[in-house]
Design a protein around this motif. Structure first.
Motif, mmCIF file in Angstrom:
data_model
loop_
_atom_site.group_PDB
_atom_site.id
_atom_site.type_symbol
_atom_site.label_atom_id
_atom_site.label_comp_id
_atom_site.label_asym_id
_atom_site.label_seq_id
_atom_site.Cartn_x
_atom_site.Cartn_y
_atom_site.Cartn_z
ATOM 1 N N HIS A 191 0.938 -1.078 0.001
ATOM 2 C CA HIS A 191 -0.012 0.026 -0.014
ATOM 3 C C HIS A 191 0.834 1.162 -0.099
ATOM 4 O O HIS A 191 0.644 2.086 -0.872
ATOM 5 C CB HIS A 191 -0.992 -0.071 1.257
ATOM 6 C CG HIS A 191 -1.679 1.197 1.422
ATOM 7 N ND1 HIS A 191 -2.785 1.473 0.227
ATOM 8 C CD2 HIS A 191 -1.879 1.894 2.498
ATOM 9 C CE1 HIS A 191 -3.365 2.630 0.761
ATOM 10 N NE2 HIS A 191 -2.784 2.815 2.128
ATOM 11 N N ALA A 192 2.022 1.298 0.795
ATOM 12 C CA ALA A 192 2.882 2.353 1.050
ATOM 13 C C ALA A 192 3.435 2.722 -0.487
ATOM 14 O O ALA A 192 3.700 3.613 -0.837
ATOM 15 C CB ALA A 192 3.959 2.213 1.947
ATOM 16 N N ASN B 191 4.921 11.458 -0.519
ATOM 17 C CA ASN B 191 4.213 10.534 0.586
ATOM 18 C C ASN B 191 5.181 10.224 1.592
ATOM 19 O O ASN B 191 6.019 9.120 0.980
ATOM 20 C CB ASN B 191 3.049 9.702 0.029
ATOM 21 C CG ASN B 191 2.270 8.875 1.290
ATOM 22 O OD1 ASN B 191 2.946 8.694 2.467
ATOM 23 N ND2 ASN B 191 1.311 8.628 1.046
ATOM 24 N N ALA B 192 5.284 10.481 2.717
ATOM 25 C CA ALA B 192 6.499 10.002 3.669
ATOM 26 C C ALA B 192 6.013 8.998 4.518
ATOM 27 O O ALA B 192 6.681 8.383 4.932
ATOM 28 C CB ALA B 192 7.298 11.263 4.145
ATOM 29 N N HIS B 193 4.876 9.332 5.060
ATOM 30 C CA HIS B 193 4.311 8.568 6.178
ATOM 31 C C HIS B 193 3.898 7.229 6.126
ATOM 32 O O HIS B 193 4.294 6.489 7.103
ATOM 33 C CB HIS B 193 3.243 9.439 7.055
ATOM 34 C CG HIS B 193 2.021 9.611 6.195
ATOM 35 N ND1 HIS B 193 1.778 10.703 5.298
ATOM 36 C CD2 HIS B 193 0.927 8.798 5.974
ATOM 37 C CE1 HIS B 193 0.711 10.334 4.707
ATOM 38 N NE2 HIS B 193 0.152 9.184 5.048
ATOM 39 N N LEU B 194 3.588 6.778 4.929
ATOM 40 C CA LEU B 194 3.022 5.359 4.782
ATOM 41 C C LEU B 194 4.359 4.673 4.444
ATOM 42 O O LEU B 194 4.582 3.695 5.144
ATOM 43 C CB LEU B 194 2.281 5.347 3.424
ATOM 44 C CG LEU B 194 0.697 5.745 3.822
ATOM 45 C CD1 LEU B 194 -0.057 5.655 2.440
ATOM 46 C CD2 LEU B 194 0.270 4.613 4.814
ATOM 47 N N PRO B 195 5.589 5.066 3.826
ATOM 48 C CA PRO B 195 6.735 4.276 3.859
ATOM 49 C C PRO B 195 7.332 4.373 5.261
ATOM 50 O O PRO B 195 7.853 3.085 5.382
ATOM 51 C CB PRO B 195 7.793 5.122 2.865
ATOM 52 C CG PRO B 195 6.669 5.848 1.901
ATOM 53 C CD PRO B 195 5.463 6.126 2.835
ATOM 54 N N ALA B 196 7.201 5.340 5.990
ATOM 55 C CA ALA B 196 7.795 5.238 7.304
ATOM 56 C C ALA B 196 7.126 4.368 8.082
ATOM 57 O O ALA B 196 7.602 3.357 8.960
ATOM 58 C CB ALA B 196 7.632 6.702 7.784
ATOM 59 N N ALA B 197 5.884 4.121 8.162
ATOM 60 C CA ALA B 197 4.929 3.294 8.782
ATOM 61 C C ALA B 197 5.192 1.689 8.385
ATOM 62 O O ALA B 197 5.519 1.005 9.278
ATOM 63 C CB ALA B 197 3.555 3.552 8.692
#
Ligand SMILES: Cc1cc2nc3c(=O)[nH]c(=O)nc-3n(C[C@H](O)[C@H](O)[C@H](O)COP(=O)(O)OP(=O)(O)OC[C@H]3O[C@@H](n4cnc5c(N)ncnc54)[C@H](O)[C@@H]3O)c2cc1C
Length: 384
Positions: free
Chosen positions: A300-301, A311-317
């Motif tokens: 999904h990320a 988009n930084a937060h999904l890869p980080a999560a």
């Protein structure tokens, strides 16, 4: 996006078929990490070496069943790396020739000529490359780097030290982050040839991901003006902005490697733990469900980054979850195999050591958590 379409399933099957050949070489590298020229003639690695190159520069994309793959989208990279780590080995992938990290920066910041020269070189023969950011005083605080690029004779002089850099000790060329002036706009990226006078490299001994990391020392290394990336971009776009965006897809790849290690450990335990009943089955079922969850988040990320590179937060999560998952899965597998498992199952022992490396690649869990928190604070809701 957590399921794969037909095209991605074809890619996954291709990797699944070729990856088992990595395992013997991976154990060899683990046992002899200083064999810096060790490079197994494994078709999958040969193929990877000339992928991850933008289509306009790529001479030889991977074509399977009529589908062409360049491995430049985060989704393709995630499918490839997860499967190669699950059926092959993550550390061997990271120590292979190719342009995963440096190529990302050259694509983001290089002008047409810089990209052409770099990617022609990488495609001429299997070539190791590196992206050097981390310095001895700390890698998380990338904005506080101390390596300098000082103008001189129509070019620059590079001085400083980099540590924990993937393939630093075996690469002829790579990208180095350095400071041309104060503040965030004073940080630039340069292409550096390690055979140039003043450049020293060496391997770093580690417990996990053995053979992957190296050091770089620069003493008055001359960098020509043509080696400075981003010269055609505005001052706000050619430094930190460029490489921060490159981290988003790279974090998806790191997450995919973590999921791959977890799957490898899970499959290993399923195959070797006995009896397959009661507590063992429950532990494996729980682990399997966790793996599917983090795998879905990672895909999904990757899809989110392909749609919006900022988009930084999904890869980080995903990276955060996968780093913990890799450690949890390898620890669980060792526990299920009983006392002595580390000695009796050297491959699993290796993955258990490698798993801790995922935590540090592309930023630690603390740094990822900050990224997720920033998105939460900005939007006031759980980001998706
Ligand atoms: C397998 C592997 C591959 C790597 N590949 C590369 C590469 O190719 N190129 C490269 O340049 N580097 C690479 N690295 C290095 C990696 O990027 C760094 O290890 C990472 O950025 C952390 O830096 P550090 O080790 O200096 O730890 P530090 O930054 O010193 O951090 C130490 C501890 O303090 C915590 N911390 C730091 N700052 C904060 C903060 N603001 N808030 C809360 N906690 C904080 C960290 O989470 C960590 O637990 C690689 C590392 C590994 C393991």
């Amino acid at each position: 996006m957590s399921g794969l379409d037909h095209r991605l399933r074809v890619l996954r099957q291709y990797v699944r078929d070729g990856a088992p050949a990595l395992r013997t070489a991976a154990q060899e590298l683990d046992a002899h990490p200083d064999g810096s020229t060790l490079y197994p003639q494994v078709p999958l690695l040969d193929r990877l070496a000339t992928l991850q190159i933008p289509s306009r520069h790529a001479r030889n994309p991977l074509v399977i069943e009529g589908h062409a793959y360049y491995l430049t989208s985060a989704v393709e990279r995630v499918v490839f790396h997860e499967e190669a780590a699950a059926h092959g080995d993550a550390a061997l992938l990271l120590s292979a020739p190719g342009s995963l990290t440096a190529g990302m920066l050259v694509t983001a910041l290089g002008d047409d000529e810089q990209q052409r020269v770099f990617f022609d070189r990488v495609q001429a023969r299997p070539t190791w490359t590196f992206l050097a950011m981390t310095e001895p005083q700390g890698g998380s605080d990338a904005a506080n780097l101390r390596t300098t690029l000082t103008p001189c004779d129509g070019g620059y002089r590079l001085n400083g030290t980099k540590r924990f850099v993937g393939n630093a000790h075996r690469s002829p060329v790579g990208v180095v982050t350095a400071r041309t002036g104060p503040g965030p706009l004073g940080i630039r990226c340069a292409l550096v040839d390690t055979s140039d006078p003043g450049c020293g490299t060496g391997p770093i001994a580690t417990l996990g991901m053995r053979g992957v990391l190296g050091t770089l020392d620069f003493q008055d290394v001359r960098v020509p003006e043509s080696g400075l990336l981003g010269r055609h971009l505005s001052p706000t776009r050619r430094g930190m902005w460029g490489w921060l965006h490159s981290f988003n897809p790279l974090r998806c790849v790191a997450a995919a490697l973590g999921v791959g290690i977890a799957r490898a450990a899970y499959d290993y335990a399923r195959h070797h733990a006995s009896p397959q009943g009661g507590t063992v089955a429950l532990s494996l079922d729980t682990l399997g469900a966790r793996i599917r969850g983090v795998q879905g988040l990672t895909r999904h990320a990757a899809a989110a980054v392909d749609a919006d590179p900022a988009n930084a937060h999904l890869p980080a999560a995903a990276k955060n979850a996968a780093a913990h998952l890799a450690v949890e899965a390898t620890s669980t597998a060792l526990r299920l195999l009983g006392p002595g498992a580390r000695l009796e199952h050297p491959l699993l022992d290796k993955w258990a050591r490698d798993a801790f490396g995922i935590e540090y690649m592309e930023g630690t869990s603390h740094v990822q958590a900050q990224s997720v928190f920033n998105a939460l604070a900005r939007t006031g809701t759980a980001p998706r």
